[in-house]
Scaffold this motif. Structure first.
Motif, PDB file in Angstrom:
ATOM      1  N   ASN A 105       0.823  -1.178   0.092  1.00 42.84           N
ATOM      2  CA  ASN A 105       0.138  -0.014  -0.029  1.00 42.84           C
ATOM      3  C   ASN A 105       0.858   1.376   0.178  1.00 42.84           C
ATOM      4  N   LYS A 106       1.958   1.215  -0.543  1.00 40.82           N
ATOM      5  CA  LYS A 106       3.002   2.263  -0.130  1.00 40.82           C
ATOM      6  C   LYS A 106       2.610   3.597  -0.918  1.00 40.82           C
ATOM      7  N   ASP A 107       1.734   3.524  -2.008  1.00 40.17           N
ATOM      8  CA  ASP A 107       1.361   4.428  -3.103  1.00 40.17           C
ATOM      9  C   ASP A 107      -0.043   4.905  -2.676  1.00 40.17           C
ATOM     10  N   LEU A 108      -0.496   4.653  -1.612  1.00 35.27           N
ATOM     11  CA  LEU A 108      -1.811   4.946  -1.332  1.00 35.27           C
ATOM     12  C   LEU A 108      -1.554   6.136  -0.180  1.00 35.27           C
TER      13      LEU A 108
ATOM     14  N   SER B  43     -17.701  -2.564  -6.839  1.00 34.31           N
ATOM     15  CA  SER B  43     -17.674  -2.273  -8.222  1.00 34.31           C
ATOM     16  C   SER B  43     -17.704  -0.740  -8.278  1.00 34.31           C
ATOM     17  N   ASP B  44     -18.471  -0.204  -7.456  1.00 32.73           N
ATOM     18  CA  ASP B  44     -18.482   1.365  -7.573  1.00 32.73           C
ATOM     19  C   ASP B  44     -17.211   2.088  -7.090  1.00 32.73           C
ATOM     20  N   LEU B  45     -16.431   1.290  -6.422  1.00 37.18           N
ATOM     21  CA  LEU B  45     -15.303   2.042  -5.759  1.00 37.18           C
ATOM     22  C   LEU B  45     -14.211   1.827  -7.041  1.00 37.18           C
ATOM     23  N   LEU B  46     -14.391   0.620  -7.765  1.00 36.98           N
ATOM     24  CA  LEU B  46     -13.361   0.613  -8.820  1.00 36.98           C
ATOM     25  C   LEU B  46     -13.634   1.439  -9.894  1.00 36.98           C
ATOM     26  N   GLY B  47     -14.790   1.490 -10.384  1.00 34.36           N
ATOM     27  CA  GLY B  47     -15.461   2.221 -11.613  1.00 34.36           C
ATOM     28  C   GLY B  47     -14.472   1.805 -12.676  1.00 34.36           C
ATOM     29  N   SER B  48     -14.076   2.687 -13.354  1.00 29.62           N
ATOM     30  CA  SER B  48     -13.527   2.386 -14.843  1.00 29.62           C
ATOM     31  C   SER B  48     -11.782   2.348 -14.595  1.00 29.62           C
ATOM     32  N   ASP B  49     -11.319   2.231 -13.430  1.00 29.25           N
ATOM     33  CA  ASP B  49      -9.940   1.994 -13.095  1.00 29.25           C
ATOM     34  C   ASP B  49      -9.209   0.534 -13.328  1.00 29.25           C
ATOM     35  N   ASP B  50      -8.386   0.377 -13.523  1.00 30.74           N
ATOM     36  CA  ASP B  50      -7.747  -0.796 -13.933  1.00 30.74           C
ATOM     37  C   ASP B  50      -7.740  -1.559 -12.371  1.00 30.74           C
ATOM     38  N   TYR B  51      -6.777  -0.789 -11.538  1.00 28.95           N
ATOM     39  CA  TYR B  51      -6.732  -1.310 -10.334  1.00 28.95           C
ATOM     40  C   TYR B  51      -7.530  -0.381  -9.302  1.00 28.95           C
ATOM     41  N   PHE B  52      -7.810  -0.606  -8.112  1.00 30.49           N
ATOM     42  CA  PHE B  52      -8.228   0.199  -6.850  1.00 30.49           C
ATOM     43  C   PHE B  52      -7.240   1.402  -6.848  1.00 30.49           C
ATOM     44  N   PHE B  53      -8.264   2.397  -6.522  1.00 31.39           N
ATOM     45  CA  PHE B  53      -7.349   3.864  -6.129  1.00 31.39           C
ATOM     46  C   PHE B  53      -6.709   4.441  -7.631  1.00 31.39           C
ATOM     47  N   ASN B  54      -6.906   3.594  -8.608  1.00 26.82           N
ATOM     48  CA  ASN B  54      -6.165   4.160 -10.049  1.00 26.82           C
ATOM     49  C   ASN B  54      -4.626   3.809 -10.009  1.00 26.82           C
TER      50      ASN B  54
ATOM     51  N   GLU C 169      -0.722   2.101 -10.416  1.00 25.27           N
ATOM     52  CA  GLU C 169      -0.169   1.299 -11.601  1.00 25.27           C
ATOM     53  C   GLU C 169      -0.029  -0.035 -11.370  1.00 25.27           C
ATOM     54  N   THR C 170       0.076  -0.289 -10.011  1.00 26.00           N
ATOM     55  CA  THR C 170       0.154  -2.211  -9.697  1.00 26.00           C
ATOM     56  C   THR C 170      -0.884  -2.232  -8.543  1.00 26.00           C
ATOM     57  N   PRO C 171      -1.246  -3.604  -8.211  1.00 26.86           N
ATOM     58  CA  PRO C 171      -2.069  -4.052  -7.439  1.00 26.86           C
ATOM     59  C   PRO C 171      -1.862  -3.559  -5.938  1.00 26.86           C
ATOM     60  N   SER C 172      -2.553  -3.412  -5.294  1.00 27.13           N
ATOM     61  CA  SER C 172      -2.268  -3.018  -3.602  1.00 27.13           C
ATOM     62  C   SER C 172      -2.900  -4.185  -2.967  1.00 27.13           C
TER      63      SER C 172
ATOM     64  N   ARG D 174      -7.836  -8.971 -15.376  1.00 27.82           N
ATOM     65  CA  ARG D 174      -6.732  -8.578 -15.364  1.00 27.82           C
ATOM     66  C   ARG D 174      -5.700  -9.034 -14.260  1.00 27.82           C
ATOM     67  N   MET D 175      -6.218  -9.372 -12.950  1.00 26.84           N
ATOM     68  CA  MET D 175      -5.442  -9.722 -11.903  1.00 26.84           C
ATOM     69  C   MET D 175      -5.083 -11.266 -11.978  1.00 26.84           C
ATOM     70  N   ASN D 176      -5.958 -11.850 -12.783  1.00 28.92           N
ATOM     71  CA  ASN D 176      -5.296 -13.242 -13.175  1.00 28.92           C
ATOM     72  C   ASN D 176      -4.364 -13.445 -14.003  1.00 28.92           C
ATOM     73  N   LYS D 177      -4.214 -12.271 -14.834  1.00 29.76           N
ATOM     74  CA  LYS D 177      -3.060 -12.286 -16.141  1.00 29.76           C
ATOM     75  C   LYS D 177      -2.010 -11.899 -15.244  1.00 29.76           C
ATOM     76  N   TYR D 178      -2.067 -10.798 -14.224  1.00 31.82           N
ATOM     77  CA  TYR D 178      -1.018 -10.160 -13.729  1.00 31.82           C
ATOM     78  C   TYR D 178      -0.125 -11.061 -12.931  1.00 31.82           C
ATOM     79  N   LEU D 179      -0.951 -11.989 -12.058  1.00 35.45           N
ATOM     80  CA  LEU D 179      -0.571 -12.736 -11.066  1.00 35.45           C
ATOM     81  C   LEU D 179      -0.274 -14.395 -11.328  1.00 35.45           C
ATOM     82  N   TYR D 180      -1.274 -14.811 -12.355  1.00 33.76           N
ATOM     83  CA  TYR D 180      -1.436 -16.275 -12.480  1.00 33.76           C
ATOM     84  C   TYR D 180      -1.276 -16.877 -13.892  1.00 33.76           C
ATOM     85  N   SER D 181      -0.797 -15.967 -14.560  1.00 34.82           N
ATOM     86  CA  SER D 181      -0.447 -16.700 -16.098  1.00 34.82           C
ATOM     87  C   SER D 181       0.853 -16.546 -16.419  1.00 34.82           C
TER      88      SER D 181
END
Ligand SMILES: N[C@@H](CCC(=O)N[C@@H](CS)C(=O)NCC(=O)O)C(=O)O
Length: 236
Positions: free
Chosen positions: A82-85, A175-186, A188-191, A229-236
């Motif tokens: 969570n360093k970028d939050l 879903s409302d919190l994520l909106g159209s962002d790729d990751y929560f809080f927009n 670059e990488t997952p938190s 997106r998360m599956n691809k990032y972490l599990y493929s």
């Protein structure tokens, strides 16, 4: 030193059918910590410091609870997902993670144990290694425990419709919190919230299980894209 992760292990196309174990596995991957997953058997519960799974063994120490383990490992390996939050984002992240672990989880658990078709799969996955002769007793005991926990927590006291509505409200909020962002809080990488949310979404929409909660989540397009997106990032 390799961390030993005691979890349930692979099920269907996910790393683990338990969101707590799934989240921890994702954390270990993201944090690039060397770990091995120990094979699950019902006797794993006997080693569990708090009677629950997941737990880890590290340097001869057994540590329980996905969140306490993440805290322990984050400190030991100087990792902060969570360093970028901002402070505000951290507060929101904390509340949403707690919502998922302490509220949504129970709705998902209800779906697994109380929808008869789902329960058949639960029975097979968890109990197929138990000798046939004592299997029915083990299943009956586990079901009794599950009912006691679900009622003790309180969710089981509601009607079926009420229970699923509670879960749907949580997933809608996500879903409302994520909106159209790729990751929560927009970012670059997952938190932490990304790996926590991912573990719940993936476990709720598993193809083997069906429930009104799954039907609802499948309609939340941004969460489904996020899951991919998360599956691809972490599990493929
Ligand atoms: N707060 C714990 C919850 C772990 C948990 O509830 N695990 C479930 C499996 S998903 C369990 O071991 N249940 C067995 C029981 O409660 O008897 C964590 O975050 O790790």
């Amino acid at each position: 030193m390799t961390v030993k992760l005691y979890s349930f292990g692979k099920f269907s196309d996910v790393v683990d059918p338990s969101p707590f174990c799934f989240k921890l596995d994702s954390f270990l991957r993201l944090a690039k910590i060397d770990y091995e997953t120990m094979e699950f058997s019902l006797s794993s519960f006997g080693k569990a410091p708090k009677g629950k799974i997941p737990f880890i063994e590290d340097d001869g120490k057994f540590i329980a609870d996905s969140n306490l383990i993440i805290e322990y490992l984050s400190e030991k390996y100087k990792v902060n997902l969570n360093k970028d939050l901002s402070e505000k984002e951290n507060g929101i992240s904390h509340s949403f993670c707690r919502m998922l672990d302490e509220n949504t989880y129970w709705v998902a658990l209800y779906g697994r144990w109380f929808e008869p078709d789902n329960f058949e799969i639960v029975k097979y996955f968890f109990f197929n290694k138990i000798p046939k002769l004592i299997r029915p007793i083990a299943i009956a005991k586990a079901k009794k425990n599950a009912i006691a926990r679900i009622n003790g927590q309180g969710i089981g006291l509601h009607s079926k419709d009420e229970i699923y509505k509670i879960g749907m409200q949580d997933m809608q909020a996500l879903s409302d919190l994520l909106g159209s962002d790729d990751y929560f809080f927009n970012k670059e990488t997952p938190s932490l919230l990304d790996i926590t949310a991912h573990s719940y979404i993936a476990c709720i929409i598993l193809k083997e299980f069906n429930s009104p909660l799954k039907d609802y989540v499948l309609k939340l397009e941004n969460l489904i894209k996020f899951n991919d997106r998360m599956n691809k990032y972490l599990y493929s």
